[in-house]
Scaffold this motif. Sequence first.
Motif, PDB file in Angstrom:
ATOM      1  N   ALA A   1      86.114  71.990  36.662  1.00 28.27           N
ATOM      2  CA  ALA A   1      84.829  71.630  37.248  1.00 28.27           C
ATOM      3  C   ALA A   1      84.705  70.118  37.349  1.00 28.27           C
TER       4      ALA A   1
ATOM      5  N   ARG B   1      79.372  68.603  36.524  1.00 26.38           N
ATOM      6  CA  ARG B   1      78.995  70.010  36.584  1.00 26.38           C
ATOM      7  C   ARG B   1      79.428  70.726  35.310  1.00 26.38           C
ATOM      8  N   CYS B   2      78.697  71.739  34.982  1.00 25.80           N
ATOM      9  CA  CYS B   2      78.977  72.508  33.768  1.00 25.80           C
ATOM     10  C   CYS B   2      80.397  73.062  33.817  1.00 25.80           C
TER      11      CYS B   2
ATOM     12  N   ASP C   1      78.819  75.664  39.464  1.00 32.46           N
ATOM     13  CA  ASP C   1      77.776  75.553  40.488  1.00 32.46           C
ATOM     14  C   ASP C   1      76.513  74.891  39.961  1.00 32.46           C
ATOM     15  N   ARG C   2      76.489  74.530  38.676  1.00 28.30           N
ATOM     16  CA  ARG C   2      75.298  73.946  38.070  1.00 28.30           C
ATOM     17  C   ARG C   2      75.556  72.486  37.712  1.00 28.30           C
ATOM     18  N   VAL C   3      74.738  71.604  38.255  1.00 31.34           N
ATOM     19  CA  VAL C   3      74.842  70.174  37.979  1.00 31.34           C
ATOM     20  C   VAL C   3      74.093  69.851  36.699  1.00 31.34           C
TER      21      VAL C   3
ATOM     22  N   CYS D   1      75.487  72.995  31.001  1.00 31.93           N
ATOM     23  CA  CYS D   1      74.193  73.262  31.610  1.00 31.93           C
ATOM     24  C   CYS D   1      73.216  73.768  30.540  1.00 31.93           C
TER      25      CYS D   1
END
Length: 288
Positions: free
Chosen positions: A5, A9-10, A15-17, A30
Amino acid sequence: MTASAPADRCYRHPDRVSWVLCSRCGRTVCGECQQQVPVGVRCPDCVRELAQEQRTLQRETRVANGRPRTAVGGRVRQWLAQPAPVTIAIIAVTALVGAMQILPGDLSSQLMYFLGYSLVEPWRFVTYALVHAGVLHFAFNMMVLYMVGPAIEQRIGRLPFLAAYIVSAAGAAVAVAWLTPMSAVVGASGAIYALFGMMIGMQRMIGRVQPALLVMVGINLVITFMFGGISWPAHVGGLVIGLALGFGIGWVHKRMRGDQATKAAWLVIGGVAVVLAALFALRIALVL
């Protein structure tokens, strides 16, 4: 092979900032993956690894004189593995100076910031952040530094973090020179507010600022203006300087990686330092 990643990002949910780092391994986590510890957060993998290491340590250690020792008799010194050595060093030096304040002699007057003294004793731009007005003043500042400093240090590097801290302290003194030039100031609060600003700026550049951080800053700003004896120019000035550093370094780290990001971060810190020096020179020119 699965690609890792991006840094912002996690590591488990690409997909998670997020801007929150594991306090042990430095990986981005995250909100769902964050495991709260007394200071900061840890990722699920580190929590499992540390639990396993603790179980192994308990099997391999013996207790002597109430202190844990390894199987061969050596003392366990986990603090040597601290992931934020500059933050710890700043706290240690500040604590040492604080202890020296109880000795005979007026150490505070020798290290505090005052515009008139700073013209011939420029070290006061930094040393004032090492002396405090009391135990609570020291404890609060160092507690916040320990909570906020490691995440920034791990993200931008040790020497850039140290430089940013020094520039922030000096910048808060410049703000005092402009807004309350006749006041004397002690304490690391200006630099601490700058760290708040850096966190806000860097988080904003890659995504969303954590609401808890904004609430903490807001509460502290209210306290700044509610009580007397607090240098609001140092607090507000430090916050503004931190925002400038945070947005600049955050912009750099969003677009660069590795050595290029580090070099560009140095340019941001140097640029802010030059602007602060120019502002102080202008202030002195107006006074004279």
